[in-house]
Scaffold this motif. Structure first.
Motif, PDB file in Angstrom:
ATOM      1  N   PRO A  24      57.501 -22.360  -2.889  1.00 56.55           N
ATOM      2  CA  PRO A  24      57.371 -22.850  -1.512  1.00 56.55           C
ATOM      3  C   PRO A  24      56.735 -21.873  -0.539  1.00 56.55           C
ATOM      4  CG  PRO A  24      59.653 -22.272  -2.000  1.00 56.55           C
ATOM      5  CD  PRO A  24      58.911 -22.201  -3.300  1.00 56.55           C
ATOM      6  N   PHE A  25      56.783 -20.580  -0.805  1.00 60.65           N
ATOM      7  CA  PHE A  25      56.366 -19.592   0.190  1.00 60.65           C
ATOM      8  C   PHE A  25      54.863 -19.553   0.429  1.00 60.65           C
ATOM      9  CE2 PHE A  25      60.321 -18.286  -1.715  1.00 60.65           C
ATOM     10  CZ  PHE A  25      61.106 -17.996  -0.618  1.00 60.65           C
ATOM     11  N   LEU A  26      54.069 -20.042  -0.510  1.00 59.75           N
ATOM     12  CA  LEU A  26      52.614 -20.046  -0.354  1.00 59.75           C
ATOM     13  C   LEU A  26      52.106 -21.325   0.284  1.00 59.75           C
ATOM     14  CD1 LEU A  26      50.469 -17.879  -1.276  1.00 59.75           C
ATOM     15  CD2 LEU A  26      52.748 -17.527  -2.188  1.00 59.75           C
ATOM     16  N   ARG A  27      52.947 -22.310   0.438  1.00 62.80           N
ATOM     17  CA  ARG A  27      52.500 -23.597   0.941  1.00 62.80           C
ATOM     18  C   ARG A  27      52.018 -23.496   2.385  1.00 62.80           C
ATOM     19  NH1 ARG A  27      57.053 -27.941  -0.557  1.00 62.80           N
ATOM     20  NH2 ARG A  27      55.807 -29.105   0.966  1.00 62.80           N
ATOM     21  N   HIS A  28      51.044 -24.312   2.699  1.00 62.03           N
ATOM     22  CA  HIS A  28      50.515 -24.365   4.067  1.00 62.03           C
ATOM     23  C   HIS A  28      51.643 -24.625   5.056  1.00 62.03           C
ATOM     24  CE1 HIS A  28      48.347 -25.960   7.586  1.00 62.03           C
ATOM     25  NE2 HIS A  28      47.245 -25.396   7.097  1.00 62.03           N
ATOM     26  N   ALA A  29      52.596 -25.472   4.685  1.00 61.87           N
ATOM     27  CA  ALA A  29      53.702 -25.810   5.588  1.00 61.87           C
ATOM     28  C   ALA A  29      54.519 -24.577   5.952  1.00 61.87           C
ATOM     29  CB  ALA A  29      54.595 -26.872   4.942  1.00 61.87           C
ATOM     30  N   PHE A  30      54.793 -23.719   4.970  1.00 60.93           N
ATOM     31  CA  PHE A  30      55.604 -22.524   5.230  1.00 60.93           C
ATOM     32  C   PHE A  30      54.835 -21.521   6.080  1.00 60.93           C
ATOM     33  CE2 PHE A  30      57.346 -18.338   4.343  1.00 60.93           C
ATOM     34  CZ  PHE A  30      58.717 -18.552   4.394  1.00 60.93           C
ATOM     35  N   LYS A  96      46.210  -1.879   9.118  1.00 61.53           N
ATOM     36  CA  LYS A  96      45.908  -2.089   7.703  1.00 61.53           C
ATOM     37  C   LYS A  96      45.904  -3.590   7.471  1.00 61.53           C
ATOM     38  CE  LYS A  96      50.768  -1.883   6.315  1.00 61.53           C
ATOM     39  NZ  LYS A  96      51.783  -1.263   5.441  1.00 61.53           N
ATOM     40  N   LEU A  97      45.426  -4.010   6.309  1.00 63.38           N
ATOM     41  CA  LEU A  97      45.402  -5.430   5.969  1.00 63.38           C
ATOM     42  C   LEU A  97      46.353  -5.665   4.804  1.00 63.38           C
ATOM     43  CD1 LEU A  97      43.970  -8.100   6.748  1.00 63.38           C
ATOM     44  CD2 LEU A  97      42.344  -7.659   4.895  1.00 63.38           C
ATOM     45  N   LEU A  98      47.245  -6.628   4.966  1.00 62.39           N
ATOM     46  CA  LEU A  98      48.262  -6.926   3.960  1.00 62.39           C
ATOM     47  C   LEU A  98      48.106  -8.343   3.449  1.00 62.39           C
ATOM     48  CD1 LEU A  98      51.012  -6.252   2.515  1.00 62.39           C
ATOM     49  CD2 LEU A  98      52.103  -7.360   4.467  1.00 62.39           C
ATOM     50  N   VAL A  99      48.054  -8.493   2.138  1.00 64.41           N
ATOM     51  CA  VAL A  99      48.103  -9.805   1.494  1.00 64.41           C
ATOM     52  C   VAL A  99      49.528  -9.993   0.980  1.00 64.41           C
ATOM     53  CG1 VAL A  99      47.253 -11.229  -0.402  1.00 64.41           C
ATOM     54  CG2 VAL A  99      45.673  -9.731   0.847  1.00 64.41           C
ATOM     55  N   GLY A 100      50.211 -10.972   1.511  1.00 70.13           N
ATOM     56  CA  GLY A 100      51.600 -11.194   1.124  1.00 70.13           C
ATOM     57  C   GLY A 100      52.223 -12.269   1.986  1.00 70.13           C
ATOM     58  N   ILE A 101      53.533 -12.427   1.834  1.00 73.17           N
ATOM     59  CA  ILE A 101      54.289 -13.420   2.583  1.00 73.17           C
ATOM     60  C   ILE A 101      55.185 -12.683   3.577  1.00 73.17           C
ATOM     61  CG2 ILE A 101      55.814 -15.420   2.443  1.00 73.17           C
ATOM     62  CD1 ILE A 101      53.151 -15.654   0.902  1.00 73.17           C
ATOM     63  N   PRO A 102      55.013 -12.898   4.859  1.00 78.07           N
ATOM     64  CA  PRO A 102      55.814 -12.168   5.842  1.00 78.07           C
ATOM     65  C   PRO A 102      57.315 -12.326   5.601  1.00 78.07           C
ATOM     66  CG  PRO A 102      54.009 -13.314   6.920  1.00 78.07           C
ATOM     67  CD  PRO A 102      54.034 -13.792   5.499  1.00 78.07           C
ATOM     68  N   PHE A 103      57.997 -11.197   5.628  1.00 82.27           N
ATOM     69  CA  PHE A 103      59.467 -11.145   5.608  1.00 82.27           C
ATOM     70  C   PHE A 103      60.075 -11.703   4.321  1.00 82.27           C
ATOM     71  CE2 PHE A 103      58.099 -12.960   9.868  1.00 82.27           C
ATOM     72  CZ  PHE A 103      57.696 -11.741  10.388  1.00 82.27           C
ATOM     73  N   SER A 104      59.291 -11.840   3.265  1.00 80.66           N
ATOM     74  CA  SER A 104      59.762 -12.509   2.052  1.00 80.66           C
ATOM     75  C   SER A 104      59.398 -11.688   0.822  1.00 80.66           C
ATOM     76  CB  SER A 104      59.161 -13.913   1.933  1.00 80.66           C
ATOM     77  OG  SER A 104      59.537 -14.715   3.035  1.00 80.66           O
ATOM     78  N   PRO A 105      60.324 -10.876   0.311  1.00 86.90           N
ATOM     79  CA  PRO A 105      60.052 -10.060  -0.873  1.00 86.90           C
ATOM     80  C   PRO A 105      60.137 -10.876  -2.160  1.00 86.90           C
ATOM     81  CG  PRO A 105      62.291  -9.683  -0.135  1.00 86.90           C
ATOM     82  CD  PRO A 105      61.670 -10.611   0.873  1.00 86.90           C
ATOM     83  N   PHE A 269      68.410 -21.536   1.577  1.00 89.50           N
ATOM     84  CA  PHE A 269      67.718 -21.427   0.300  1.00 89.50           C
ATOM     85  C   PHE A 269      66.421 -22.242   0.341  1.00 89.50           C
ATOM     86  CE2 PHE A 269      72.211 -20.994  -0.360  1.00 89.50           C
ATOM     87  CZ  PHE A 269      72.388 -20.075  -1.385  1.00 89.50           C
ATOM     88  N   LEU A 270      65.472 -21.851  -0.503  1.00 86.06           N
ATOM     89  CA  LEU A 270      64.289 -22.658  -0.763  1.00 86.06           C
ATOM     90  C   LEU A 270      64.200 -22.912  -2.264  1.00 86.06           C
ATOM     91  CD1 LEU A 270      61.638 -21.061   1.626  1.00 86.06           C
ATOM     92  CD2 LEU A 270      62.772 -23.274   1.888  1.00 86.06           C
ATOM     93  N   CYS A 271      63.627 -24.057  -2.626  1.00 90.16           N
ATOM     94  CA  CYS A 271      63.581 -24.473  -4.025  1.00 90.16           C
ATOM     95  C   CYS A 271      62.159 -24.477  -4.549  1.00 90.16           C
ATOM     96  CB  CYS A 271      64.145 -25.892  -4.165  1.00 90.16           C
ATOM     97  SG  CYS A 271      65.828 -26.079  -3.568  1.00 90.16           S
ATOM     98  N   GLY A 272      61.948 -23.833  -5.688  1.00 95.37           N
ATOM     99  CA  GLY A 272      60.713 -23.976  -6.446  1.00 95.37           C
ATOM    100  C   GLY A 272      60.960 -24.892  -7.623  1.00 95.37           C
ATOM    101  N   ALA A 273      60.001 -24.953  -8.545  1.00 98.64           N
ATOM    102  CA  ALA A 273      60.163 -25.844  -9.695  1.00 98.64           C
ATOM    103  C   ALA A 273      61.259 -25.350 -10.628  1.00 98.64           C
ATOM    104  CB  ALA A 273      58.841 -25.962 -10.451  1.00 98.64           C
ATOM    105  N   LYS A 274      61.309 -24.027 -10.860  1.00 93.67           N
ATOM    106  CA  LYS A 274      62.271 -23.459 -11.798  1.00 93.67           C
ATOM    107  C   LYS A 274      63.203 -22.439 -11.156  1.00 93.67           C
ATOM    108  CE  LYS A 274      59.163 -23.945 -15.783  1.00 93.67           C
ATOM    109  NZ  LYS A 274      58.468 -23.223 -16.886  1.00 93.67           N
TER     110      LYS A 274
END
Length: 373
Positions: A24-30, A96-105, A269-274
């Motif tokens: 879910p963290f990569l989705r446009h909605a998130f 600097k430039l960061l590729v990642g999801i903010p606040f989400s390890p 919580f967030l749910c992925g496929a597995k």
């Protein structure tokens, strides 16, 4: 090479079409909820600069979720010592430039799209760092597909980390999981769960579209309290939770801890496929052992009941280890423009890597499972 300042300028279906899995963290909605709620932006030091590549027909073929950073907070791959060393040497480390999801390890896809387009886009970004006045490009919490791309590119440095994840070994229920533990650890967990129940606390699982705004107020109050007690400002705004509930409610789960009819704590919580991802927690008063029950045991119970293979309960860890969460190596990649800084960091990472491997091996020896389980 376009750099998007907002995902609102991009068709959500085009972005989501690049995602290789249902995390879910990569989705446009998130990601757009983070932007539209003011959780990221120039005010917070997380300025969106998403790298994108379109083909001749205007179709998105490659992209990275990227942010200009004026600090290193909320990343969970800690480079403060690198920044301090640069400051002492008179080298600018920020921006600097960061590729990642903010606040989400959370490890996941980072370099999205057609492999050839991804490689070309990555090369363009690296070449542009110095002209843009950026000290480097960092790609946090990668998965093997991105690792394979980055390890073939010159100048990139790999960094290891360690998290603790719980794995569902086909357990029938929580009792079946407990049976796999040593007698002492099994008794400890049972006692912790009993202590919560003896305080008259019960739990209610809810999906994202079933909470009203008053309940989201409670969720946010709990979340914010975990920061306020440490004298910190919450990363997320209240508006983020409502926007996310509107845009991807099917991926959201909230467990409410109630004493009678009164909610006293929650975990989000967030749910992925597995995989079930435990992200945020909070409690408005102190209750014995409630943190362990709400954040860990409830999530493990839910994962078993709903067939999730893994439960990622967030960063940090020894308190997870003794509850059956196993060490998992994480990876990030770093390209630093200044050659002296790059050489110094490379030496540091070579030594750190040995320590991370040793730490993970020691941690595995402390797992509570019976021999042969």
């Amino acid at each position: 090479m376009p750099m998007l300042e907002s995902l609102a300028k991009l068709d959500p279906q085009q972005w989501d079409a690049l995602l290789p899995d249902s995390q879910p963290f990569l989705r446009h909605a998130f990601l757009s909820a983070l932007e539209d709620s003011g959780s990221v932006g120039s005010r917070t030091g997380w300025t969106p600069r998403h790298a994108v590549h379109f083909d001749g027909e205007g179709r998105l073929t490659a992209a990275f979720p990227a942010y200009l950073k004026q600090h290193s907070y909320g990343e969970y791959v800690f480079d403060h010592a690198w920044a301090d060393a640069c400051d002492r040497a008179g080298i600018a480390y920020y921006p600097k430039l960061l590729v990642g999801i903010p606040f989400s390890p959370v490890s996941g896809p980072r370099l999205l799209g057609d492999p050839e387009a991804v490689a070309a886009l990555l090369s363009d970004v690296v070449t542009s760092l110095a002209p843009w006045g950026l000290s480097g490009l960092h790609v946090n919490f990668t998965q093997p597909d991105s690792d394979r791309t980055l390890e073939t590119q010159p100048g990139w440095l790999e960094r290891l980390g360690c998290q603790f994840h719980w794995h569902n070994r086909g357990y029938r229920d929580f009792r079946d999981f407990l049976d796999a533990l040593t007698s002492r650890k099994r008794k400890q967990m049972r006692k912790e769960r009993e202590q919560v129940a003896e305080q008259g606390i019960a739990f209610e699982w809810r999906e994202g579209d079933s909470l009203d705004e008053a309940e989201w107020d409670f969720v946010y109050a709990c979340y914010a309290t975990t920061y306020h007690v440490r004298g910190q400002r919450p990363y997320l705004t209240r508006a983020f939770f409502s926007l996310l509930a509107q845009r991807m409610p099917e991926a959201i789960r909230v467990v409410l801890a109630k004493q009678g009819t009164t909610p006293v704590a929650m975990a989000f919580f967030l749910c992925g496929a597995k995989t079930l991802y435990g992200r945020y927690w909070g409690c408005l008063a102190e209750y014995d052992r409630l943190h362990f029950e709400t954040c860990f045991y409830q999530g493990m119970d839910y994962a078993i009941a709903n067939g999730y293979a893994h439960f990622d309960a967030g960063a940090q860890g020894e308190h997870k280890l003794i509850r059956g969460f196993e060490p998992v190596l994480t990876r990030s990649w770093h390209y630093l423009v200044h050659p002296g800084l790059r050489d110094a960091v490379a030496d540091f990472l070579e030594q750190e890597r040995v320590g991370v491997h040793a730490y993970a091996e020691q941690a595995a020896e402390a797992l509570p499972f019976r021999t042969g389980s």
